[in-house]
Design a protein around this motif. Sequence first.
Motif, mmCIF file in Angstrom:
data_model
loop_
_atom_site.group_PDB
_atom_site.id
_atom_site.type_symbol
_atom_site.label_atom_id
_atom_site.label_comp_id
_atom_site.label_asym_id
_atom_site.label_seq_id
_atom_site.Cartn_x
_atom_site.Cartn_y
_atom_site.Cartn_z
ATOM 1 N N UNK A 253 0.825 -1.204 0.000
ATOM 2 C CA UNK A 253 0.000 0.000 0.000
ATOM 3 C C UNK A 253 0.867 1.267 0.000
ATOM 4 N N UNK A 254 2.025 1.192 0.642
ATOM 5 C CA UNK A 254 2.932 2.341 0.648
ATOM 6 C C UNK A 254 3.442 2.621 -0.768
ATOM 7 N N UNK B 50 -6.864 9.473 -6.013
ATOM 8 C CA UNK B 50 -8.235 8.984 -5.909
ATOM 9 C C UNK B 50 -8.375 7.498 -5.610
ATOM 10 N N UNK B 51 -7.283 6.758 -5.497
ATOM 11 C CA UNK B 51 -7.379 5.316 -5.270
ATOM 12 C C UNK B 51 -7.868 5.014 -3.862
ATOM 13 N N UNK B 52 -8.663 3.962 -3.754
ATOM 14 C CA UNK B 52 -9.179 3.479 -2.468
ATOM 15 C C UNK B 52 -9.085 1.949 -2.481
ATOM 16 N N UNK B 53 -8.320 1.383 -1.569
ATOM 17 C CA UNK B 53 -8.126 -0.064 -1.497
ATOM 18 C C UNK B 53 -8.948 -0.645 -0.345
ATOM 19 N N UNK B 54 -9.684 -1.699 -0.623
ATOM 20 C CA UNK B 54 -10.408 -2.477 0.384
ATOM 21 C C UNK B 54 -9.810 -3.885 0.357
ATOM 22 N N UNK C 207 2.054 0.372 -9.245
ATOM 23 C CA UNK C 207 3.033 0.436 -8.151
ATOM 24 C C UNK C 207 2.860 -0.735 -7.191
ATOM 25 N N UNK C 208 1.616 -1.014 -6.837
ATOM 26 C CA UNK C 208 1.292 -2.119 -5.929
ATOM 27 C C UNK C 208 1.800 -3.439 -6.495
ATOM 28 N N UNK C 209 1.504 -3.676 -7.783
ATOM 29 C CA UNK C 209 1.855 -4.946 -8.408
ATOM 30 C C UNK C 209 3.364 -5.127 -8.523
ATOM 31 N N UNK C 210 4.075 -4.068 -8.879
ATOM 32 C CA UNK C 210 5.525 -4.177 -9.019
ATOM 33 C C UNK C 210 6.196 -4.367 -7.667
ATOM 34 N N UNK C 211 5.703 -3.669 -6.635
ATOM 35 C CA UNK C 211 6.268 -3.861 -5.308
ATOM 36 C C UNK C 211 6.013 -5.278 -4.804
ATOM 37 N N UNK C 212 4.833 -5.809 -5.096
ATOM 38 C CA UNK C 212 4.535 -7.190 -4.720
ATOM 39 C C UNK C 212 5.523 -8.143 -5.377
#
Length: 202
Positions: A42-43, A56-60, A123-128
Amino acid sequence: MTATTEFPRKAHHPVDRMFVERWSPRAFSGEEIPQKDLAILFEAARWAPSSYNSQPWRFFYARPGDANFAGFVGLLSANNQTWAKHAGALLVLASKKSFTPAGAGAAVESRSHSFDAGAAWANFALQAHLLGYGVHAMGGFDVERAKTLLGMPEDFRPEIAIAVGRRGDKARLPEALQARETPNGRKAQEEFVFAGPYAERP
């Protein structure tokens, strides 16, 4: 980067390996993702660029064992449920369709909210990938039920569902999906890059 028997993708130009090596698996081990690792993902998403810095992104999200996990699984299409239920976490990414510009007194419509949320997803996918996790985004989920289940305000737009986790044995996938458990190729630049006006390809 050259293609190998173990990894069939080959970059046409010298980009960083992570762009070529990241792909979207379906076989997950079922191992739960530690909260500290999710926080890192998330960071990374947090630092994505966005129009007017509106973010504007919101993660659940929910992890196996959470009270909400079964509900997240239930949002997915039947086909996606068969494998995504073994992920270490399930998420829904939404975007906020309005924002208040700096110095303005009222919110205005954002033309780029989905685009900006996509930057956060990347960003999330690459960090993962850098942490050794597999990530798979899904369009196959019940958008209206997601709004209701997750209590989204009216100006939130559900974009994608996401499965993330440690990769597992593809033998646990339905037989029809086992053959697809491999990195996909990509179109050549000539098919999507235009120097000037659009030119239809033969």
